[in-house]
Design a protein around this motif. Structure first.
Motif, short mmCIF file in Angstrom:
data_model
loop_
_atom_site.label_atom_id
_atom_site.label_comp_id
_atom_site.label_asym_id
_atom_site.label_seq_id
_atom_site.Cartn_x
_atom_site.Cartn_y
_atom_site.Cartn_z
N ASP A 180 2.09 -4.72 -8.97
CA ASP A 180 1.83 -3.68 -9.98
C ASP A 180 3.18 -3.15 -10.41
OD1 ASP A 180 1.08 -1.55 -11.54
OD2 ASP A 180 -0.43 -0.78 -10.16
N MET A 181 3.80 -3.85 -11.35
CA MET A 181 5.18 -3.57 -11.72
C MET A 181 5.38 -2.14 -12.21
SD MET A 181 8.32 -4.49 -12.04
CE MET A 181 8.37 -6.27 -11.89
N SER A 182 4.52 -1.67 -13.11
CA SER A 182 4.71 -0.33 -13.68
C SER A 182 4.56 0.75 -12.63
CB SER A 182 3.72 -0.10 -14.82
OG SER A 182 2.38 -0.21 -14.37
N ARG A 183 3.55 0.60 -11.77
CA ARG A 183 3.32 1.60 -10.72
C ARG A 183 4.47 1.60 -9.71
NH1 ARG A 183 1.26 6.40 -9.49
NH2 ARG A 183 0.36 6.52 -7.41
N THR A 184 4.88 0.40 -9.28
CA THR A 184 5.95 0.29 -8.30
C THR A 184 7.27 0.82 -8.86
OG1 THR A 184 4.88 -1.68 -7.39
CG2 THR A 184 7.17 -1.31 -6.78
N ASP A 221 0.83 -1.21 0.00
CA ASP A 221 0.00 0.00 0.00
C ASP A 221 0.86 1.26 0.00
OD1 ASP A 221 -2.22 -1.54 -0.04
OD2 ASP A 221 -2.90 -1.08 1.98
N ASP A 222 2.02 1.21 0.67
CA ASP A 222 2.92 2.36 0.67
C ASP A 222 3.46 2.62 -0.73
OD1 ASP A 222 2.80 2.72 3.52
OD2 ASP A 222 4.11 0.97 3.70
N LEU A 223 3.75 1.54 -1.45
CA LEU A 223 4.30 1.68 -2.80
C LEU A 223 3.27 2.15 -3.80
CD1 LEU A 223 6.53 -1.52 -2.95
CD2 LEU A 223 7.20 0.81 -2.39
N SER A 224 1.99 2.13 -3.43
CA SER A 224 0.94 2.63 -4.30
C SER A 224 0.64 4.09 -4.04
CB SER A 224 -0.35 1.80 -4.10
OG SER A 224 -0.11 0.44 -4.35
N ASN A 225 1.31 4.65 -3.05
CA ASN A 225 1.07 6.04 -2.66
C ASN A 225 1.99 6.97 -3.44
OD1 ASN A 225 0.64 8.50 -1.44
ND2 ASN A 225 0.97 7.78 0.66
#
Length: 499
Positions: free
Chosen positions: A375-379, A338-342
């Motif tokens: 979520d490779m691209s987002r991360t 969840d932190d990596l999606s922020n």
């Protein structure tokens, strides 16, 4: 006037009269049709609040129609009804089930949309509302006259089936609900999590049954096919889980949470220049709680970001103290998915560093392979921001996830940490040694520094020393210790290990 003209006048008057009668009747019929449609829709508003949708509004009734529409928009939802979808809500469901008690047959099935909150974050709340309405309409297609459908909260729906479904039927229902939904010319692919409970086996009072169904849905979130049933005895574990979640905010306020730091040893030069921050919780109510237990619960409860923010703040404050005391090292912090999606993660980290007068290189971020692949691209985008800001990034548990080599070469990372699983029987396992050596060589060849976790014996350390490993972490060098213990052992930690 001739007779012929007289007859034409009479015929004309008759035609005009008939036309007048038809005109009067037609408008009366149109008005009556409109008023009946309006009455039918208004009569349903007490149980299903929906916008008025009456076609062909007569001109004289347009002001009335507009005023009624505005009035309905400002009225509170009917008691026990959800304003958005018109379905009964949790309160309405409990009232309805209470009237039917005892409910000892059939099945409760609860659904929710996997990662629905990301729809709101990325596409907006209006889009999310339309998706929920579309899902409610889809669910209504699976509910008969004798079944009950309710919206329980944001993205959770419940169906009470009078006849129990078998596993094949449940999977088929899940597949039907997961079909893409078209919203505003955008096709949304869905994943539906499904928890169910057989009432013949686990019936009780209404509140208890709904709590058990909540438990089934929690189990579904971690199951392979996102489907799970309530299992006897889950109530006891639920009580502990709910206690952990409810105690968490107080734990931060009362300083029950604290950090320990596990040093990493520099294989080539000796000494310690890196440590990993690890969270601990000694609860006043439950005693010591393992991170392996409370972290997944906080993730499910949507509270993991609170913990991550607290850890980052504590690490920065501790780093400021150490730097002022002449102790220089880099501290690594583990982050959740969840932190990596922020999108504001980098901003938050830099803000804490600046407020403590620290440079970015004093901090490192560790993420697992499985988190990267979610979520490779987002991360990758978030990690690139961190790297550009000067914050080191490491892959934790390297070799145990599912990342492909094609992705690995593109990742904006500085370090890989090889999981302790590679060290099982490594001293006598020739294949294991070859595999470990290949993993180290791969990471080094891509330009990453390599840390091996779980090093506990001198023979294993000697073996790693021949593989060009950069750092080791494990009980051989140092166990996790508090900040005060680390300060007391600082001189010892910077001595070279003798082989």
């Amino acid at each position: 006037m001739s007779a012929i003209e007289y007859y034409w006048v009479i015929a004309y008057l008759i035609i005009v009269g008939i036309a007048g009668i038809i005109y009067w009747y037609w408008h009366r019929k149109t008005d009556a049709k409109f008023l009946m449609a309006l009455y039918n829709q208004l009569s349903k508003q007490h149980r299903n609040r929906q916008p008025l949708q009456v076609p062909n509004v007569p001109l004289r009734y347009i002001p009335l129609y507009v005023q009624l529409q505005q009035l309905l928009n400002h009225l509170p939802p009917p008691s026990g009804r959800d304003k958005l979808t018109g379905l009964i809500n949790r309160v309405g469901l409990k009232a309805k089930l209470t009237r039917l008690m005892p409910v000892t047959r059939g099945m409760f099935v609860m659904f929710d949309l996997y990662r629905f909150r990301y729809v709101n974050d990325l596409l907006g709340f209006d889009f999310g509302d339309k998706l929920l309405v579309a899902m409610a309409q889809r669910l209504q297609g699976h509910v008969g006259d004798k079944e009950i459908l309710a919206r329980m909260n944001e993205d959770e729906f419940l169906i009470y089936f009078k006849q129990s479904l078998n596993e094949t039927q449940l999977m088929a229902l899940q597949q039907q609900l997961q079909q893409p939904i078209q919203i505003n010319d955008t096709s949304i692919k869905l994943q539906v999590q499904l928890g169910y409970m057989d009432l013949a086996k686990h019936h009780s009072d209404v509140s208890q049954m709904l709590r058990r169904l909540d438990l089934a849905l929690i189990r579904a979130k971690s199951s392979a096919n996102l489907i799970a049933s309530y299992v006897e005895g889950d109530d006891k574990s639920q009580h502990r889980q709910l206690t952990i979640i409810s105690c968490f905010p107080r734990a931060i306020a009362q300083q029950e949470l604290y950090l320990v730091y596990q040093p990493k040893y520099n294989v080539v030069g000796g000494g310690c220049t890196h440590v990993e921050a690890l969270i601990r919780w000694n609860s006043s109510e439950l005693g010591p709680i393992s991170p392996g237990e409370f972290i997944p619960l906080l993730e499910c409860a949507g509270m993991i970001s609170i913990l991550s923010h607290w850890v980052i703040e504590q690490v920065c404050l501790q780093q400021k103290h150490w730097r002022d005391s002449g102790i220089a090292m880099q501290v690594a912090v583990n982050l959740a998915i969840d932190d990596l999606s922020n999108s504001r993660l980098c901003e938050h980290l830099l803000s804490n560093l600046i407020s403590c007068g620290l440079s970015p290189e004093v901090l490192a971020i560790e993420v697992t392979e499985s988190q990267l692949m979610t979520d490779m691209s987002r991360t990758t985008e978030i990690l690139s921001d961190l790297k550009r800001a000067g914050i080191n990034v490491a892959i934790d548990d390297f070799g145990t996830g599912h990342s492909s080599l094609a992705y690995l070469k593109q990742l904006p990372i500085d370090e890989v940490k090889i999981d302790r699983a590679f060290l099982d029987n490594i001293e006598t396992d020739a294949r294991g040694q070859q595999l470990l050596n290949s993993a180290v060589g791969l990471a080094k060849g891509l330009g990453f520094t390599v840390t091996v976790e779980g090093v506990e014996t001198t023979p294993v350390f000697k073996l790693l020393n021949t593989m060009n490993v950069d750092k080791i972490q494990g009980d051989l060098f140092a166990k996790p210790m508090t900040a005060a213990e680390l300060e007391m052992n600082w001189r010892k930690l910077n001595q070279k290990i003798s082989l």
